[in-house]
Design a protein around this motif. Structure first.
Motif, PDB file in Angstrom:
ATOM      1  N   ALA A   1       7.959   6.525   9.562  1.00 47.16           N
ATOM      2  CA  ALA A   1       7.002   7.393   8.874  1.00 47.16           C
ATOM      3  C   ALA A   1       7.587   8.789   8.695  1.00 47.16           C
ATOM      4  O   ALA A   1       7.448   9.403   7.623  1.00 47.16           O
ATOM      5  CB  ALA A   1       5.699   7.471   9.664  1.00 47.16           C
ATOM      6  N   ARG A   2       8.249   9.282   9.704  1.00 48.33           N
ATOM      7  CA  ARG A   2       8.814  10.626   9.593  1.00 48.33           C
ATOM      8  C   ARG A   2       9.902  10.670   8.529  1.00 48.33           C
ATOM      9  O   ARG A   2      10.086  11.677   7.847  1.00 48.33           O
ATOM     10  CB  ARG A   2       9.354  11.092  10.936  1.00 48.33           C
ATOM     11  CG  ARG A   2       8.227  11.572  11.873  1.00 48.33           C
ATOM     12  CD  ARG A   2       8.774  12.259  13.098  1.00 48.33           C
ATOM     13  NE  ARG A   2       9.530  11.328  13.926  1.00 48.33           N
ATOM     14  CZ  ARG A   2      10.734  11.591  14.449  1.00 48.33           C
ATOM     15  NH1 ARG A   2      11.288  12.773  14.254  1.00 48.33           N
ATOM     16  NH2 ARG A   2      11.347  10.692  15.179  1.00 48.33           N
ATOM     17  N   LEU A   3      10.611   9.569   8.383  1.00 50.37           N
ATOM     18  CA  LEU A   3      11.635   9.521   7.336  1.00 50.37           C
ATOM     19  C   LEU A   3      10.984   9.549   5.955  1.00 50.37           C
ATOM     20  O   LEU A   3      11.438  10.241   5.042  1.00 50.37           O
ATOM     21  CB  LEU A   3      12.490   8.261   7.509  1.00 50.37           C
ATOM     22  CG  LEU A   3      13.803   8.239   6.728  1.00 50.37           C
ATOM     23  CD1 LEU A   3      14.677   9.418   7.121  1.00 50.37           C
ATOM     24  CD2 LEU A   3      14.539   6.927   6.936  1.00 50.37           C
ATOM     25  N   LEU A   4       9.910   8.803   5.813  1.00 49.68           N
ATOM     26  CA  LEU A   4       9.207   8.818   4.529  1.00 49.68           C
ATOM     27  C   LEU A   4       8.652  10.206   4.229  1.00 49.68           C
ATOM     28  O   LEU A   4       8.725  10.687   3.095  1.00 49.68           O
ATOM     29  CB  LEU A   4       8.067   7.794   4.524  1.00 49.68           C
ATOM     30  CG  LEU A   4       8.461   6.314   4.562  1.00 49.68           C
ATOM     31  CD1 LEU A   4       7.227   5.439   4.376  1.00 49.68           C
ATOM     32  CD2 LEU A   4       9.498   5.984   3.497  1.00 49.68           C
ATOM     33  N   VAL A   5       8.104  10.830   5.254  1.00 51.46           N
ATOM     34  CA  VAL A   5       7.544  12.175   5.060  1.00 51.46           C
ATOM     35  C   VAL A   5       8.642  13.169   4.688  1.00 51.46           C
ATOM     36  O   VAL A   5       8.411  14.106   3.928  1.00 51.46           O
ATOM     37  CB  VAL A   5       6.801  12.641   6.330  1.00 51.46           C
ATOM     38  CG1 VAL A   5       6.462  14.120   6.241  1.00 51.46           C
ATOM     39  CG2 VAL A   5       5.536  11.831   6.521  1.00 51.46           C
ATOM     40  N   LEU A   6       9.821  12.921   5.203  1.00 53.01           N
ATOM     41  CA  LEU A   6      10.941  13.789   4.865  1.00 53.01           C
ATOM     42  C   LEU A   6      11.352  13.602   3.404  1.00 53.01           C
ATOM     43  O   LEU A   6      11.804  14.540   2.743  1.00 53.01           O
ATOM     44  CB  LEU A   6      12.119  13.476   5.797  1.00 53.01           C
ATOM     45  CG  LEU A   6      13.256  14.481   5.848  1.00 53.01           C
ATOM     46  CD1 LEU A   6      12.746  15.854   6.211  1.00 53.01           C
ATOM     47  CD2 LEU A   6      14.316  14.013   6.834  1.00 53.01           C
ATOM     48  N   GLY A   7      11.187  12.376   2.918  1.00 51.84           N
ATOM     49  CA  GLY A   7      11.522  12.118   1.523  1.00 51.84           C
ATOM     50  C   GLY A   7      10.419  12.532   0.563  1.00 51.84           C
ATOM     51  O   GLY A   7      10.669  12.769  -0.626  1.00 51.84           O
ATOM     52  N   PHE A   8       9.221  12.652   1.080  1.00 51.06           N
ATOM     53  CA  PHE A   8       8.067  13.004   0.249  1.00 51.06           C
ATOM     54  C   PHE A   8       8.273  14.291  -0.559  1.00 51.06           C
ATOM     55  O   PHE A   8       8.092  14.297  -1.789  1.00 51.06           O
ATOM     56  CB  PHE A   8       6.829  13.092   1.147  1.00 51.06           C
ATOM     57  CG  PHE A   8       5.565  13.449   0.444  1.00 51.06           C
ATOM     58  CD1 PHE A   8       4.847  12.500  -0.273  1.00 51.06           C
ATOM     59  CD2 PHE A   8       5.061  14.737   0.510  1.00 51.06           C
ATOM     60  CE1 PHE A   8       3.667  12.833  -0.922  1.00 51.06           C
ATOM     61  CE2 PHE A   8       3.873  15.080  -0.131  1.00 51.06           C
ATOM     62  CZ  PHE A   8       3.182  14.122  -0.846  1.00 51.06           C
ATOM     63  N   PRO A   9       8.672  15.379   0.074  1.00 56.18           N
ATOM     64  CA  PRO A   9       8.913  16.596  -0.706  1.00 56.18           C
ATOM     65  C   PRO A   9      10.006  16.396  -1.747  1.00 56.18           C
ATOM     66  O   PRO A   9       9.946  16.991  -2.831  1.00 56.18           O
ATOM     67  CB  PRO A   9       9.343  17.630   0.332  1.00 56.18           C
ATOM     68  CG  PRO A   9       8.824  17.109   1.624  1.00 56.18           C
ATOM     69  CD  PRO A   9       8.889  15.627   1.522  1.00 56.18           C
ATOM     70  N   GLY A  10      10.979  15.562  -1.426  1.00 55.65           N
ATOM     71  CA  GLY A  10      12.032  15.302  -2.395  1.00 55.65           C
ATOM     72  C   GLY A  10      11.469  14.724  -3.679  1.00 55.65           C
ATOM     73  O   GLY A  10      11.775  15.191  -4.782  1.00 55.65           O
ATOM     74  N   LEU A  11      10.633  13.727  -3.525  1.00 53.81           N
ATOM     75  CA  LEU A  11      10.008  13.129  -4.701  1.00 53.81           C
ATOM     76  C   LEU A  11       9.133  14.122  -5.437  1.00 53.81           C
ATOM     77  O   LEU A  11       9.179  14.242  -6.660  1.00 53.81           O
ATOM     78  CB  LEU A  11       9.152  11.933  -4.274  1.00 53.81           C
ATOM     79  CG  LEU A  11       9.886  10.627  -4.014  1.00 53.81           C
ATOM     80  CD1 LEU A  11       8.929   9.597  -3.448  1.00 53.81           C
ATOM     81  CD2 LEU A  11      10.501  10.121  -5.307  1.00 53.81           C
TER      82      LEU A  11
ATOM     83  N   LEU B   1      13.819   5.237  -1.264  1.00 52.26           N
ATOM     84  CA  LEU B   1      13.055   5.649  -0.087  1.00 52.26           C
ATOM     85  C   LEU B   1      12.316   4.462   0.519  1.00 52.26           C
ATOM     86  O   LEU B   1      12.305   4.263   1.740  1.00 52.26           O
ATOM     87  CB  LEU B   1      12.061   6.748  -0.488  1.00 52.26           C
ATOM     88  CG  LEU B   1      11.341   7.456   0.656  1.00 52.26           C
ATOM     89  CD1 LEU B   1      12.348   8.153   1.547  1.00 52.26           C
ATOM     90  CD2 LEU B   1      10.330   8.463   0.127  1.00 52.26           C
ATOM     91  N   LEU B   2      11.728   3.663  -0.335  1.00 47.67           N
ATOM     92  CA  LEU B   2      10.973   2.511   0.153  1.00 47.67           C
ATOM     93  C   LEU B   2      11.889   1.477   0.798  1.00 47.67           C
ATOM     94  O   LEU B   2      11.463   0.735   1.688  1.00 47.67           O
ATOM     95  CB  LEU B   2      10.193   1.866  -0.997  1.00 47.67           C
ATOM     96  CG  LEU B   2       9.012   2.687  -1.501  1.00 47.67           C
ATOM     97  CD1 LEU B   2       8.426   2.062  -2.752  1.00 47.67           C
ATOM     98  CD2 LEU B   2       7.953   2.834  -0.421  1.00 47.67           C
ATOM     99  N   SER B   3      13.137   1.442   0.348  1.00 44.05           N
ATOM    100  CA  SER B   3      14.047   0.437   0.898  1.00 44.05           C
ATOM    101  C   SER B   3      14.332   0.673   2.375  1.00 44.05           C
ATOM    102  O   SER B   3      14.842  -0.210   3.060  1.00 44.05           O
ATOM    103  CB  SER B   3      15.360   0.418   0.101  1.00 44.05           C
ATOM    104  OG  SER B   3      16.115   1.577   0.405  1.00 44.05           O
TER     105      SER B   3
ATOM    106  N   ALA C   1       0.836  -1.201   0.000  1.00 42.90           N
ATOM    107  CA  ALA C   1       0.000   0.000   0.000  1.00 42.90           C
ATOM    108  C   ALA C   1       0.873   1.255   0.000  1.00 42.90           C
ATOM    109  O   ALA C   1       0.643   2.200  -0.755  1.00 42.90           O
ATOM    110  CB  ALA C   1      -0.920  -0.007   1.214  1.00 42.90           C
ATOM    111  N   ILE C   2       1.880   1.237   0.837  1.00 42.56           N
ATOM    112  CA  ILE C   2       2.784   2.388   0.914  1.00 42.56           C
ATOM    113  C   ILE C   2       3.512   2.581  -0.409  1.00 42.56           C
ATOM    114  O   ILE C   2       3.660   3.704  -0.893  1.00 42.56           O
ATOM    115  CB  ILE C   2       3.788   2.202   2.074  1.00 42.56           C
ATOM    116  CG1 ILE C   2       3.036   2.263   3.402  1.00 42.56           C
ATOM    117  CG2 ILE C   2       4.873   3.263   2.015  1.00 42.56           C
ATOM    118  CD1 ILE C   2       3.881   1.965   4.616  1.00 42.56           C
TER     119      ILE C   2
END
Lengths: 192, 192
Positions: free
Chosen positions: A157-167, A187-189, A82-83
């Motif tokens: 989750a916070r790490l993913l959110v940090l990468g979100f703007p990057g993407l 990021l998913l790794s 899902a993620i």
DNA sequence: ACGGTTAGGGACCGATAGGTCCATAATGGT
DNA sequence: ACCATTATGGACCTATCGGTCCCTAACCGT
């Protein structure tokens, strides 16, 4: 009674959203909006009140739409998949729309948030919403075993959110699908 | 000979950069520029040629300045600490300048890159430059032992670069120092 | 001291920005 | 059928946009 409105308010709002999403607030003129929404100035002002108010309404429409979509995607098991689909949709949007739009919230974090508290509030609210949803999903994934990384769900989750703007920024800037997919996989790794 | 220029070109360019950095391209008017640079229209056009050309020059000045600063910071050992200082400077800039500026390259990735190839090229060039510098520094840190994570240096670097826009966008949107420091520590923890 | 040359101040330009307003068109209730 | 009511199109407004141009100021070599 009186003469009925000839346009559908929420449809017109959606059109406005598309234009603002693509061109930002300053980059969108009244003329652009009228053409996209298919109505005249007086109708626009009567129905929405002005450029800034229309923008806020359009932005909120965007945010609600995306929030619903996120819940829908993240709700479907298994969590890890899902993620992945949540993030892969960013890349898909580039190819589907053919345009470099990115995420309107991130775009507005850059354009308006620095000088508009109303926008700033919404931007951070959006990030918080994503973080919460991801935290829940990651926790679920760890429980069901689809996510191997045993770190705290909220931290991941916070790490993913940090990468979100990057993407999103790369998507908006016109990064090719290859570049985007690389970043996405990387990021998913962090979940493994 | 003739009448000498009354202003310093590179100083004026620096002032233009500050304004563009803060307000973006569309958000900056000729009047804003003239006031900040302290010269008159004819001087501006004679020296720089027009808003867009001035912007490109100002952007390049920014990029050079930051590239030099990055090399300087990342060059000082130990690597792990150097990288930390590189990212901590983002937070420091918010507090030092008192303004929400973020990174001009990231801001432009959102504002101009979608429709201006010249800007797009520069944005991705900047990201590549950061990635290369981080890769080298991480490799050095792994060799000298200040960086524990044994993953490929280039992979770690790409993850940091992916988080870079996240930090910069939060900084620009007005995220408080607490939020920024949390994000920063989280990102750096991927090196351990 | 003066003249050739370049810089600078500011008037001016058309285009367009967002916004207001009014005359007209279209309606539904009586 | 007509009237009160509301929506709509488009003329109009002022301010500002980026950009051009010209006239004067300031300089340096001779």
């Amino acid at each position: 009674m009186a003469r009925p409105q000839e346009f559908n308010v929420s449809e017109a709002l959606h059109q406005a959203m598309e234009v603002f999403w693509q061109n930002g607030f300053e980059g969108t003129s009244l003329t652009d909006l009228l053409k996209a929404m298919g109505l005249s100035k007086s109708s626009l002002y009567a129905a929405f009140g002005g450029k800034h108010e229309l923008f806020l309404a359009a932005f909120d429409a965007y945010r609600e739409e995306r929030a619903r979509e996120m819940s829908r995607i993240l709700g479907h098991a298994p969590a890890r998949e899902a993620i992945e689909r949540f993030f892969r949709k960013i890349v898909a949007d580039v190819e589907h729309s053919g345009a470099a739009r990115g995420c309107m919230s991130i775009n507005q974090a850059v354009e308006m948030a620095p000088r508009d508290p109303e926008i700033r509030r919404r931007v951070f609210q959006d990030l918080a919403l994503i973080e919460e949803a991801l935290t829940r999903t990651i926790a679920r994934g760890q429980a069901e075993g689809s996510i191997k990384n045993p770190d705290e769900a909220s931290k991941l989750a916070r790490l993913l959110v940090l990468g979100f703007p990057g993407l999103q920024v790369m998507a908006r800037a016109g990064g090719g699908r290859e570049r985007l997919n690389d970043a996405l996989n990387l990021l998913l790794s962090t979940l493994d």
